[in-house]
Design a protein around this motif. Structure first.
Motif, short mmCIF file in Angstrom:
data_model
loop_
_atom_site.label_atom_id
_atom_site.label_comp_id
_atom_site.label_asym_id
_atom_site.label_seq_id
_atom_site.Cartn_x
_atom_site.Cartn_y
_atom_site.Cartn_z
N GLU A 61 52.66 -2.50 -30.70
CA GLU A 61 51.32 -2.85 -31.16
C GLU A 61 51.30 -4.31 -31.60
N ALA A 62 50.64 -5.13 -30.82
CA ALA A 62 50.53 -6.56 -31.12
C ALA A 62 49.21 -6.85 -31.82
N VAL A 63 49.18 -7.92 -32.62
CA VAL A 63 47.95 -8.39 -33.24
C VAL A 63 47.38 -9.49 -32.36
N ILE A 64 46.15 -9.30 -31.92
CA ILE A 64 45.51 -10.23 -30.99
C ILE A 64 44.32 -10.89 -31.68
N ASP A 65 44.25 -12.21 -31.58
CA ASP A 65 43.12 -12.96 -32.13
C ASP A 65 42.57 -13.85 -31.01
N ILE A 66 41.33 -13.61 -30.61
CA ILE A 66 40.72 -14.35 -29.51
C ILE A 66 39.68 -15.31 -30.07
N LYS A 67 39.75 -16.56 -29.63
CA LYS A 67 38.82 -17.59 -30.05
C LYS A 67 38.24 -18.29 -28.82
N PRO A 68 36.94 -18.55 -28.81
CA PRO A 68 35.95 -18.11 -29.79
C PRO A 68 35.68 -16.61 -29.66
N ASP A 69 35.37 -15.99 -30.78
CA ASP A 69 35.07 -14.57 -30.72
C ASP A 69 33.58 -14.31 -30.53
N VAL A 70 32.80 -15.42 -30.44
CA VAL A 70 31.41 -15.33 -30.00
C VAL A 70 31.26 -16.31 -28.84
N LEU A 71 30.96 -15.78 -27.65
CA LEU A 71 30.86 -16.61 -26.45
C LEU A 71 29.40 -16.94 -26.17
N ASN A 72 29.07 -18.23 -26.26
CA ASN A 72 27.73 -18.69 -25.90
C ASN A 72 27.68 -18.85 -24.39
N LEU A 73 26.88 -18.05 -23.72
CA LEU A 73 26.87 -18.04 -22.27
C LEU A 73 26.26 -19.30 -21.67
#
Length: 463
Positions: free
Chosen positions: A291-303
Motif C-alpha cells: 500500500e503506497a501513499v500517492i499524492d497527485i498535483k495538481p489535484d484540481v485540473l483546469n481543463l
C-alpha cells in the motif's frame, strides 16, 4: 368489491404461474428426468431451468439446440464450466452447431457454467444469434471452427446478447475467431478473455451499423490480431487490457482455463470483486500489493489550462526505498506510462519519508478521466519484483466563462471554483488554487455578493 376480487384473482394467477416454474435434471448418460438437452428444451416452459450434471454431452440430442423462444436457463449443476461439456463433434464432413437463438429469445434465455467445443460450420459454430439477445455467462468456448465468420459466436439481424465472464480460446474463423457482429447487431462483452484464437482477428465487425462493446476484458495472443479494426480504440479504456491471462493449464490439467493468482485477470476492474473469464483462480497465490501513499498535483485540473504535466509523488511503506522502484512499470489507472524524465527522489511533503516524483502527460490524464468531475487515480508499479498500488482523488474544473468587463470594454476569463467537498481549513482561512493558460499579470480579488471589492489577494506576474 369487484376491484378486490380482481386483484385477488391476479395474485392467484401470478402465484400459480410462479409455482409452475421448475427444474429439470439432465445427465449425459440419459438417466435424468429427460433423455437429453433437446428433450429438456421441448418439455420445459418459459421460466424453467435445465440443470446439467457434470460430464460430456454429445450426439444429436445435445447439438443444434434451439430454445424455441422460451426463457429457459440452461446451466451446470456444479457451476464449473470445465466439468460440464457440450462436445459438438463437428468437422469438415459433419457441420454442426451448438446453440441457435433465432426465435426472439431475450435476456431470460441463459447459458451458464458450461463448455461448448468442437463446433463446425459456416458461421456461429458454437452459438448463432439472429435478432435475439440471450445471456451467456461463465461459459468456455473452445476449438470451434467457422469457414467464414464468428467461430464461437455469430450475431446478426440486430442481435444484442449479453456476454459476461466468457473464455474464448482456440477458435478459428476467417474473420472474428471469437465473435462476429453483423446486420446492425450490438453485443456487449464484459469480463471476458479472448486468447490464442486463430484466423482474421479476435473480433470481427461488419461496417453496416454493427458494433461490439467491450468492458473489463483481456484480448491477447490471437494469431489474426487482438485489439484491431473497429475495437482498436477500446484497448486501455473501461478496464480493457492486452496481457497474458496466465492460465493454469498444465498446473491444473482438469481445469486448464482457471487463472493464476498473479494474473492481470484475477482482479478485474476494481473495486468490483470479480475476475475476467469463465473460471476463477486455480493456481498460484493471489498477490496483495504493497500500500503506497500517492499524492497527485495538481489535484484540481483546469481543463482550459495549457499545462503539460500531472505530477505524482509516491511514498512506500517503511522498509522500502523509492529508489528501488522500477519506473518503467509505473502505470496510471493501469493504462498511462510515466514519463522517463524528470524522475527525482526527495521529501516533497516534508514528513521525513522520501518520495519518488514522476510526471504524466496532462492531456492523457484528462482524456482518461473523461467527463468525470471527480476521479480516483490509481498508481501501480513494482519495487524490485513486488507490486505496489495507491490512489488519490483528482477533481476537474470545467465551468469556465468569458465575460465582458463593462469598465474598459475588455474581455477576461472568469473561473468559478467548486469549493464543495474540499478539506476544511483552520478558522478564517481559505485555500484558492488556480492554473494559468499562459504567463502574465495576475489580479486576484475577493468580492461580495453585490460585486464590491472586499480584499485584494494578489496583483503580480505569475507563470
Amino acid at each position: 368489491m369487484r376491484r378486490l376480487i380482481a386483484l385477488t384473482a391476479l395474485v392467484l394467477i401470478l402465484t400459480s404461474s410462479q409455482a409452475l416454474c421448475r427444474t429439470w435434471a439432465i445427465s449425459p448418460d440419459g438417466s435424468g428426468e429427460v433423455a437429453d438437452i433437446k428433450s429438456g428444451i421441448i418439455t420445459a416452459s418459459s421460466g424453467d431451468t435445465l440443470l446439467l450434471d457434470d460430464g460430456t454431452y454429445t450426439g444429436i440430442g445435445n447439438t443444434e439446440l434451439s430454445c424455441a423462444g422460451k426463457a429457459i436457463v440452461i446451466r451446470s449443476r456444479s457451476g464449473d464450466p470445465h466439468g460440464c461439456v457440450i462436445d459438438i463433434q463437428g468437422d469438415e464432413l459433419l457441420w454442426r452447431r451448438g446453440f441457435l437463438f433465432f426465435n426472439g429469445e431475450g435476456p431470460g434465455s441463459v447459458l451458464e457454467g458450461i463448455t461448448i467445443q468442437n463446433g463446425y460450420g459456416y458461421e456461429g459454430s458454437a452459438i448463432w444469434c439472429w435478432g435475439t439477445s440471450p445471456t451467456i455467462s461463465r461459459v468456455i468456448l473452445r476449438r470451434n471452427t467457422a469457414v467464414l465468420n464468428g467461430a464461437a459466436i455469430f450475431c446478426g439481424g440486430g442481435s444484442s446478447p449479453t456476454i459476461e465472464n466468457v473464455t474464448f480460446v482456440g477458435n478459428s474463423a476467417s474473420q472474428g475467431a471469437a465473435i462476429y457482429s453483423a446486420s446492425n447487431s450490438s453485443p456487449v462483452m464484459e469480463r471476458c478473455i479472448i486468447t490464442f484464437n486463430r484466423g482474421g482477428g479476435a473480433i470481427g465487425i461488419r461496417d453496416d451499423g454493427s458494433a461490439v462493446s467491450v468492458y473489463c476484458s483481456d484480448i491477447y495472443g490471437n494469431v489474426g490480431g487482438d485489439w484491431d479494426g473497429m475495437v482498436a480504440n477500446q484497448n486501455g479504456f473501461s478496464g480493457n487490457i492486452c496481457m497474458d491471462p496466465m492460465f493454469c493449464l498444465d498446473e491444473s490439467p482438469g481445469t486448464p482455463y482457471t487463472i493464476d493468482g498473479a494474473s492481470p485477470c484475477a482482479q478485474a476492474c476494481p473495486p468490483e470483486p470479480d475476475f475476467m473469464g469463465a473460471a476463477d483462480i486455480g493456481c498460484g497465490a493471489a498477490v496483495v500489493p504493497l500500500e503506497a501513499v500517492i499524492d497527485i498535483k495538481p489535484d484540481v485540473l483546469n481543463l482550459s489550462s495549457r499545462g503539460r504535466f500531472v505530477t505524482c509523488y509516491i511514498e512506500l511503506p517503511p522498509g522500502y526505498d523509492p529508489e528501488d522502484i522500477d519506473e518503467s512499470t509505473l502505470l496510471l489507472c493501469d493504462v498511462l506510462e510515466a514519463l522517463e524524465d524528470p524522475v527525482e527522489i526527495g521529501d516533497y511533503d516534508e514528513d521525513g519519508v522520501p518520495d519518488l516524483m514522476v510526471k504524466f502527460l496532462r492531456s492523457e490524464v484528462i482524456g482518461l478521466i473523461g467527463d468525470e468531475t471527480e476521479a480516483e487515480i490509481t498508481i501501480t508499479g513494482l519495487v524490485f519484483d513486488e507490486p505496489f498500488a495507491g490512489s488519490d482523488i483528482v477533481r476537474t474544473l470545467r465551468q469556465v466563462s468569458r465575460r465582458l468587463d463593462q469598465r474598459n470594454g475588455s474581455t477576461r476569463d472568469v473561473a468559478y471554483l467548486d469549493a464543495s467537498g474540499g478539506e476544511s481549513q483552520s478558522a478564517g482561512s481559505v485555500i484558492i488554487e488556480f492554473h494559468l493558460p499562459v504567463s502574465g499579470q495576475v489580479k486576484l480579488g475577493v468580492y461580495d455578493i453585490r460585486g464590491r471589492l472586499v480584499n485584494n489577494v494578489l496583483n503580480e506576474p505569475r507563470s
